[in-house]
Scaffold this motif. Structure first.
Motif, short mmCIF file in Angstrom:
data_model
loop_
_atom_site.label_atom_id
_atom_site.label_comp_id
_atom_site.label_asym_id
_atom_site.label_seq_id
_atom_site.Cartn_x
_atom_site.Cartn_y
_atom_site.Cartn_z
N LYS A 2 0.91 -1.17 -0.01
CA LYS A 2 0.19 -0.01 0.05
C LYS A 2 0.85 1.35 0.10
N LYS A 3 0.46 2.48 -0.58
CA LYS A 3 1.01 3.55 -0.42
C LYS A 3 0.58 4.07 0.95
N SER A 5 -0.52 6.91 3.59
CA SER A 5 -1.51 7.95 3.63
C SER A 5 -1.07 8.87 4.75
#
Length: 57
Positions: A2-3, A5
């Protein structure tokens, strides 16, 4: 993977407060802060790490 956030504002504030208290406890002789300075830094780092890893926290 996942990136990362941006954490919610409250998570960021909590992490920063614990981190700053840990730094103050390391450099100044404040009894309760000096006893737990590394734990405070760890809690602040974990809060920021979880806030960037999990969305909505």
């Amino acid at each position: 993977m996942k990136k990362p956030s941006a954490p919610m504002k409250i998570t960021w504030i909590i992490g920063m407060i614990y981190g700053i208290l840990g730094i103050i406890g390391h450099f100044a002789q404040v009894q309760i802060l000096s006893e737990h300075n590394y734990l405070l830094l760890l809690i602040g780092f974990i809060a920021l790490a979880i806030g960037t890893t999990l969305k909505g926290i």
